[in-house]
Write a protein that holds these residues in place. Structure first.
Motif, PDB file in Angstrom:
ATOM      1  N   HIS A 321       0.799  -1.231   0.000  1.00 21.43           N
ATOM      2  CA  HIS A 321       0.000   0.000   0.000  1.00 21.43           C
ATOM      3  C   HIS A 321       0.831   1.281   0.000  1.00 21.43           C
ATOM      4  CE1 HIS A 321      -3.720  -2.279   0.755  1.00 21.43           C
ATOM      5  NE2 HIS A 321      -2.997  -3.020   1.589  1.00 21.43           N
ATOM      6  N   GLU A 352      -8.380   7.169   6.285  1.00 21.02           N
ATOM      7  CA  GLU A 352      -9.112   6.187   5.471  1.00 21.02           C
ATOM      8  C   GLU A 352      -8.193   5.158   4.815  1.00 21.02           C
ATOM      9  OE1 GLU A 352     -12.951   6.012   2.559  1.00 21.02           O
ATOM     10  OE2 GLU A 352     -11.665   7.792   2.411  1.00 21.02           O
ATOM     11  N   PRO A 353      -7.140   5.557   4.090  1.00 22.05           N
ATOM     12  CA  PRO A 353      -6.287   4.517   3.490  1.00 22.05           C
ATOM     13  C   PRO A 353      -5.567   3.663   4.522  1.00 22.05           C
ATOM     14  CG  PRO A 353      -5.341   6.708   3.144  1.00 22.05           C
ATOM     15  CD  PRO A 353      -6.722   6.905   3.669  1.00 22.05           C
ATOM     16  N   THR A 356      -8.279   1.288   6.026  1.00 23.25           N
ATOM     17  CA  THR A 356      -8.761   0.374   4.987  1.00 23.25           C
ATOM     18  C   THR A 356      -7.731  -0.722   4.721  1.00 23.25           C
ATOM     19  OG1 THR A 356     -10.097   2.114   3.957  1.00 23.25           O
ATOM     20  CG2 THR A 356      -9.548   0.198   2.596  1.00 23.25           C
ATOM     21  N   ALA A 359      -7.730  -3.064   7.629  1.00 25.29           N
ATOM     22  CA  ALA A 359      -8.955  -3.866   7.635  1.00 25.29           C
ATOM     23  C   ALA A 359      -8.800  -5.100   6.751  1.00 25.29           C
ATOM     24  CB  ALA A 359     -10.135  -3.020   7.173  1.00 25.29           C
ATOM     25  N   GLY A 360      -8.119  -4.935   5.614  1.00 25.08           N
ATOM     26  CA  GLY A 360      -7.917  -6.082   4.737  1.00 25.08           C
ATOM     27  C   GLY A 360      -7.118  -7.182   5.406  1.00 25.08           C
ATOM     28  N   ARG A 363      -9.231  -8.741   8.317  1.00 24.84           N
ATOM     29  CA  ARG A 363     -10.289  -9.624   7.817  1.00 24.84           C
ATOM     30  C   ARG A 363      -9.722 -10.999   7.478  1.00 24.84           C
ATOM     31  NH1 ARG A 363     -12.465  -6.002   5.073  1.00 24.84           N
ATOM     32  NH2 ARG A 363     -11.205  -6.239   3.189  1.00 24.84           N
ATOM     33  N   THR A 370     -15.154  -5.696   9.825  1.00 21.19           N
ATOM     34  CA  THR A 370     -14.078  -4.720   9.624  1.00 21.19           C
ATOM     35  C   THR A 370     -14.566  -3.476   8.890  1.00 21.19           C
ATOM     36  OG1 THR A 370     -13.399  -5.886   7.614  1.00 21.19           O
ATOM     37  CG2 THR A 370     -12.271  -6.478   9.667  1.00 21.19           C
ATOM     38  N   GLU A 371     -15.467  -3.664   7.926  1.00 21.14           N
ATOM     39  CA  GLU A 371     -15.974  -2.500   7.192  1.00 21.14           C
ATOM     40  C   GLU A 371     -16.727  -1.566   8.123  1.00 21.14           C
ATOM     41  OE1 GLU A 371     -18.239  -3.613   3.794  1.00 21.14           O
ATOM     42  OE2 GLU A 371     -16.572  -4.637   2.798  1.00 21.14           O
ATOM     43  N   VAL A 374     -14.237   0.582  10.075  1.00 22.50           N
ATOM     44  CA  VAL A 374     -13.688   1.684   9.277  1.00 22.50           C
ATOM     45  C   VAL A 374     -14.736   2.779   9.091  1.00 22.50           C
ATOM     46  CG1 VAL A 374     -12.718   2.343   7.038  1.00 22.50           C
ATOM     47  CG2 VAL A 374     -12.036   0.183   8.113  1.00 22.50           C
ATOM     48  N   ASP A 375     -15.970   2.378   8.851  1.00 26.23           N
ATOM     49  CA  ASP A 375     -17.051   3.358   8.661  1.00 26.23           C
ATOM     50  C   ASP A 375     -17.241   4.209   9.912  1.00 26.23           C
ATOM     51  OD1 ASP A 375     -17.520   2.537   6.090  1.00 26.23           O
ATOM     52  OD2 ASP A 375     -19.244   1.260   6.582  1.00 26.23           O
TER      53      ASP A 375
END
Length: 394
Positions: A321, A352-353, A356, A359-360, A363, A370-371, A374-375
């Motif tokens: 990333h 956010e990045p 995110t 989270a990947g 998960r 996880t979503e 982040v939300d």
């Protein structure tokens, strides 16, 4: 060659284009009318930043710890007793630095990530110490020490306080005058969002007047040298030696941007982004190294969930990333990750990045929802006002 990584280490931080513009200019003289004007403006902006009256401030050219050594050379003498709060890597570092100045250091230890016991602190300082040294924001554990309460204990027994504000000045409330903190130092590359190279130092006039210049050691990191040069050459060369014009003028511009934003507003932005990270990270299965009550608003230090290894995670974030974060230090090395949200990093565009990407990995390690995590974090982060309406260079 790919894009440079997002810098989310605990400093240096990404530099605003308007600050970077100063680095790209041709070098200028380190004296003269323009230099003196900007130098005095820096002094004024630093006094407002430390929120203290009857103090002197100095833009020491050097890393943050040169600020600590400056205070030690100027105000401490061989054999003085000095107490140090030791509950993290940089508390231990402060004690180590001060020992090289031949003072008697009494470290007041507590478990890393836990606040000091005020009763234990009082027991030490009431025996008679010159000062109490406190790392305000301990980035190794992601914890903010209760410096206000510690200063109350110290001053009650006649000790003055050295505040290590390297990762807090400009991002976490530190009204030095109101809280009785008579000396403090910081670093330009953290919440102030300037390039590395300047260590702002603040010292009360009372302490300078009570110290004997004749017994001070050192020259450059001795504020009596700075005071003499300022007195003799102040109208054209107010500092003892050459300071890079590009670094000092970039520091000047960064301070201007901070005060344009407003100190209270900037601190509020760090509070919101810090809370967003804590909401997101804990929702992704990460755990803080300290009680949330003391969690830092400028650096998150966390242990990954089961199934994720900290050092591997740091490498994968960089490779997959293009995000750079840091690992934990000292005896905690390899146990966790540290994410900086200081200065320019304290923005939803970085939250956010970062979350995110985490989270990947979480998960795949079996963490659920996880979503949603982040939300929730982004809902909090969205309340942070932008540092500056426009990042276009003036």
């Amino acid at each position: 060659m790919g894009a440079p990584p997002r810098m989310l280490i605990p400093g240096p931080v990404p530099i605003d284009p308007r600050v970077h513009e100063e680095l790209a200019k041709p070098a200028q003289p380190h004296y003269g009318d323009e230099w003196v004007r900007k130098y005095h403006e820096i002094e004024d902006m630093l006094r407002r930043l430390f929120q203290a009256k009857d103090v002197e401030v100095y833009p020491i050219a050097g890393p943050g710890h040169s600020g600590l050594e400056t205070i030690a050379f100027t105000l401490l003498r061989r054999g003085n007793r000095v107490a140090v709060i030791d509950n993290g890597f940089f508390g231990t570092r402060c004690a180590d630095v001060l020992r090289t100045h031949h003072v008697q250091v009494e470290a007041i230890p507590s478990k890393w990530g836990e606040p000091p016991d005020l009763a234990a602190v009082e027991k030490v300082v009431k025996k008679g110490v010159a000062c109490l040294t406190v790392v305000h924001n301990e980035t190794s554990t992601g914890m903010t020490n209760p410096i206000r309460e510690l200063a109350e204990v110290a001053t009650k027994h006649g000790a003055w306080v050295i505040g290590d504000a390297v990762s807090s000045l400009g991002g976490i409330a530190l009204p030095c005058g109101e809280w009785g903190i008579e000396t403090a130092f910081a670093a330009s590359q953290k919440c102030l969002a300037a390039p590395p190279g300047i260590a702002p130092v603040m010292v009360s006039r009372r302490l300078l007047e009570e110290a004997d210049p004749a017994t001070a050691e050192g020259w450059y990191l001795n504020l009596f040298s700075w005071e003499k040069i300022k007195k003799d050459w102040g109208d054209w060369h107010p500092q003892p030696t050459t300071i890079s014009s590009n670094i000092l003028f970039a520091f000047h511009r960064a301070l201007e941007l901070l005060h344009e934003e407003g100190l209270d507003r900037r601190i509020r932005r760090h509070q919101i982004i810090g809370r967003a990270y804590r909401e997101g990270l804990t929702g992704l299965g990460f755990s803080l190294f300290c009680d949330e009550k003391y969690a830092s608003n400028t650096v998150s230090s966390v242990r990954p969930p089961k199934g994720l290894e900290a050092m591997d995670l740091i490498k994968r974030l960089r490779t997959d990333h293009a995000i750079s974060i840091a690992g934990t230090l000292g005896p905690m090395r390899g146990q966790g990750i540290r994410i900086g949200h200081l200065g320019t990093q304290a923005s939803p565009e970085f939250v956010e990045p970062m979350l995110t990407a985490l989270a990947g990995y979480a998960r795949k390690a079996g963490v659920q929802h996880t979503e949603d995590a982040v939300d929730r974090a982004m809902q909090i982060a969205s309340k942070a006002a932008p540092a500056h309406p426009s990042r276009e260079p003036k």
